[in-house]
Design a protein around this motif. Structure first.
Motif, PDB file in Angstrom:
ATOM      1  N   LEU A   1       8.433  -1.563  -7.966  1.00 16.95           N
ATOM      2  CA  LEU A   1       8.260  -1.707  -9.416  1.00 16.95           C
ATOM      3  C   LEU A   1       6.784  -1.711  -9.827  1.00 16.95           C
ATOM      4  O   LEU A   1       6.446  -2.076 -10.947  1.00 16.95           O
ATOM      5  N   ASP A   2       5.923  -1.311  -8.909  1.00 13.72           N
ATOM      6  CA  ASP A   2       4.546  -0.995  -9.282  1.00 13.72           C
ATOM      7  C   ASP A   2       4.614   0.160 -10.300  1.00 13.72           C
ATOM      8  O   ASP A   2       5.554   0.964 -10.271  1.00 13.72           O
ATOM      9  N   ALA A   3       3.617   0.240 -11.186  1.00 13.05           N
ATOM     10  CA  ALA A   3       3.659   1.287 -12.222  1.00 13.05           C
ATOM     11  C   ALA A   3       3.586   2.690 -11.636  1.00 13.05           C
ATOM     12  O   ALA A   3       4.044   3.656 -12.248  1.00 13.05           O
ATOM     13  N   HIS A   4       2.993   2.805 -10.442  1.00 14.23           N
ATOM     14  CA  HIS A   4       2.807   4.124  -9.834  1.00 14.23           C
ATOM     15  C   HIS A   4       3.960   4.479  -8.892  1.00 14.23           C
ATOM     16  O   HIS A   4       4.551   3.594  -8.272  1.00 14.23           O
ATOM     17  N   GLN A   5       4.224   5.751  -8.786  1.00 11.76           N
ATOM     18  CA  GLN A   5       5.236   6.247  -7.849  1.00 11.76           C
ATOM     19  C   GLN A   5       4.846   5.885  -6.408  1.00 11.76           C
ATOM     20  O   GLN A   5       3.702   6.128  -6.002  1.00 11.76           O
TER      21      GLN A   5
ATOM     22  N   GLY B   1      -2.478  -3.891  -9.637  1.00 14.39           N
ATOM     23  CA  GLY B   1      -2.613  -4.772 -10.803  1.00 14.39           C
ATOM     24  C   GLY B   1      -4.086  -4.865 -11.118  1.00 14.39           C
ATOM     25  O   GLY B   1      -4.831  -5.417 -10.318  1.00 14.39           O
ATOM     26  N   TYR B   2      -4.500  -4.295 -12.247  1.00 15.18           N
ATOM     27  CA  TYR B   2      -5.929  -4.060 -12.461  1.00 15.18           C
ATOM     28  C   TYR B   2      -6.446  -4.702 -13.740  1.00 15.18           C
ATOM     29  O   TYR B   2      -7.454  -4.294 -14.288  1.00 15.18           O
ATOM     30  N   THR B   3      -5.724  -5.714 -14.224  1.00 17.95           N
ATOM     31  CA  THR B   3      -6.226  -6.483 -15.364  1.00 17.95           C
ATOM     32  C   THR B   3      -6.746  -7.827 -14.848  1.00 17.95           C
ATOM     33  O   THR B   3      -6.364  -8.263 -13.756  1.00 17.95           O
TER      34      THR B   3
ATOM     35  N   TYR C   1       0.853  -1.199   0.000  1.00 15.02           N
ATOM     36  CA  TYR C   1       0.000   0.000   0.000  1.00 15.02           C
ATOM     37  C   TYR C   1       0.888   1.248   0.000  1.00 15.02           C
ATOM     38  O   TYR C   1       0.951   1.981   0.988  1.00 15.02           O
ATOM     39  N   HIS C   2       1.537   1.475  -1.100  1.00 15.29           N
ATOM     40  CA  HIS C   2       2.657   2.428  -1.124  1.00 15.29           C
ATOM     41  C   HIS C   2       2.251   3.892  -1.281  1.00 15.29           C
ATOM     42  O   HIS C   2       3.122   4.750  -1.358  1.00 15.29           O
ATOM     43  N   HIS C   3       0.943   4.175  -1.356  1.00 14.75           N
ATOM     44  CA  HIS C   3       0.520   5.586  -1.409  1.00 14.75           C
ATOM     45  C   HIS C   3       0.119   6.135  -0.039  1.00 14.75           C
ATOM     46  O   HIS C   3      -0.090   7.328   0.111  1.00 14.75           O
TER      47      HIS C   3
ATOM     48  N   THR D   1       1.734  -5.487 -10.373  1.00 15.49           N
ATOM     49  CA  THR D   1       1.608  -6.058 -11.723  1.00 15.49           C
ATOM     50  C   THR D   1       0.869  -5.118 -12.673  1.00 15.49           C
ATOM     51  O   THR D   1       0.481  -5.527 -13.778  1.00 15.49           O
ATOM     52  N   ASP D   2       0.716  -3.857 -12.280  1.00 17.30           N
ATOM     53  CA  ASP D   2       0.017  -2.923 -13.162  1.00 17.30           C
ATOM     54  C   ASP D   2       0.922  -2.332 -14.242  1.00 17.30           C
ATOM     55  O   ASP D   2       0.527  -1.405 -14.946  1.00 17.30           O
ATOM     56  N   ILE D   3       2.123  -2.908 -14.406  1.00 16.50           N
ATOM     57  CA  ILE D   3       2.958  -2.533 -15.563  1.00 16.50           C
ATOM     58  C   ILE D   3       2.541  -3.311 -16.813  1.00 16.50           C
ATOM     59  O   ILE D   3       3.021  -3.032 -17.904  1.00 16.50           O
TER      60      ILE D   3
END
Ligand SMILES: [Zn+2]
Length: 330
Positions: free
Chosen positions: A174-178, A299-301, A133-135, A256-258
């Motif tokens: 390495l999540d797509a979001h900062q 990861g949203y797919t 939960y990096h935000h 995995t949202d990359i």
């Protein structure tokens, strides 16, 4: 040597039954990922690695990194609805929000702490099948994140004496979001022992310039980036980070949202590219003898659970092969 898989069926919120036609977030993906690993490798082969998570993180522990005021605000459904960017949550009772949103996340936070503890105690690789939960930062939940599980696990390991206050920790996001919440928590605690490596798409949320100042290695990515460029950047930056840090412990956010087609990530990485990413990170860290805890991030797919299963299968198989056992890994 073993690998730990920290998990609770309680991670999988029943919110979808309460609010059908829901959210981007597949809130049962953790269970789906584990079921897929069991179907590929056989449940009897996975069972020895399972570490049931039975307790939630306590309020006292959460107060180590969050303000009392923020934790109290989470008792109001509209606050949670905003953090999850999901307005229908406002209509739910506080009791239901606690049972189906906050409790699964508090369990998952304890799973991250438990995975980190196992990794450090036994110098091994341990996964929490949730978390990342990096935000979330001290006074604020956002971007589907309510509690700063990764930073809290570092604070707890120091309290328990498993990690020295001067021991370097490498956090790889390495999540797509900062990972802005994690960076903000490190800055707020004036924590210079945690070295942050973050590869993220600069075209998307959260674009938090204040948080970015704390990141030791911020690697900007652009929308549409494909495997070759992405993996080249990762190899170069992780190799350099490892050469300069010599971490005592590493935390890896394997969002995995990359994946190409992810509705939020904006990148164009293939399934094989994600798999190669995870293999490279985990092999690099383990080859250097660094204990590693992995959290799953976003990861949203619909394929997200399959990517998680690929990572888990590869880790278990590698261990299995060195133990002399073979098997198929989809
Ligand atoms: Zn993300």
């Amino acid at each position: 040597m073993s690998i730990g898989l920290h998990y609770s069926s309680g991670y999988n919120s029943a919110l979808a039954e309460v609010l059908p036609d829901t959210h981007l977030f597949d809130i049962a993906k953790y269970g789906h990922a584990l079921a897929l690993v069991e179907s590929r490798l056989g449940a009897e082969r996975v069972a020895p690695h399972l570490r049931p998570v039975t307790e939630e993180v306590s309020h006292t522990e959460l107060c180590l990194i969050h303000s009392e005021r923020y934790l109290q605000a989470l008792e109001t459904p509209s606050v949670v609805a905003r953090a999850l960017e999901y307005p229908p949550v406002e209509q739910l009772s506080a009791e239901l929000v606690d049972a189906e949103i906050l409790r699964p996340m508090r369990l998952a936070v304890n799973g991250t702490i438990a995975a980190a503890r196992e990794a450090l105690m036994h110098n091994r690789l341990a996964f929490n099948l949730a978390g990342g939960y990096h935000h979330a930062s001290r006074d604020r939940g956002e971007g589907f994140c309510l509690y700063g599980d990764a930073y809290l696990s570092i604070v707890r390991l120091r309290q328990e004496g498993l990690l020295g206050t001067q021991d370097p920790v490498l956090y790889i996001d390495l999540d797509a979001h900062q990972g802005n919440g994690m960076a903000r928590l490190c800055a707020e605690h004036q924590d210079e022992q945690v070295v942050l490596l973050d590869l993220f798409n600069t075209d998307i949320y959260p674009q938090d310039r204040v948080a970015q100042q704390r990141v030791d290695r911020a690697v900007p990515l652009i929308s549409g980036m494909t495997d070759r460029t992405y993996l080249g950047l990762l190899r170069a930056h992780l190799t350099r980070a490892m050469a300069s840090v010599k971490p005592r412990f590493a935390l890896y956010n394997a969002g995995t949202d990359i994946l190409a087609g992810d509705p939020l990530g904006g990148l164009n990485i293939s399934e094989e590219g994600v798999r190669e990413r995870d293999r490279f990170v985990l092999q690099t860290l383990r080859a250097a003898g660094v204990p590693v805890a992995v959290v799953l991030g976003g990861g949203y797919t619909p394929q997200s659970h399959r990517l998680i299963a690929n990572m888990l299968c590869d880790a278990l198989m590698e261990r299995g092969e060195s133990d002399g056992a073979g098997g198929a890994c989809g």
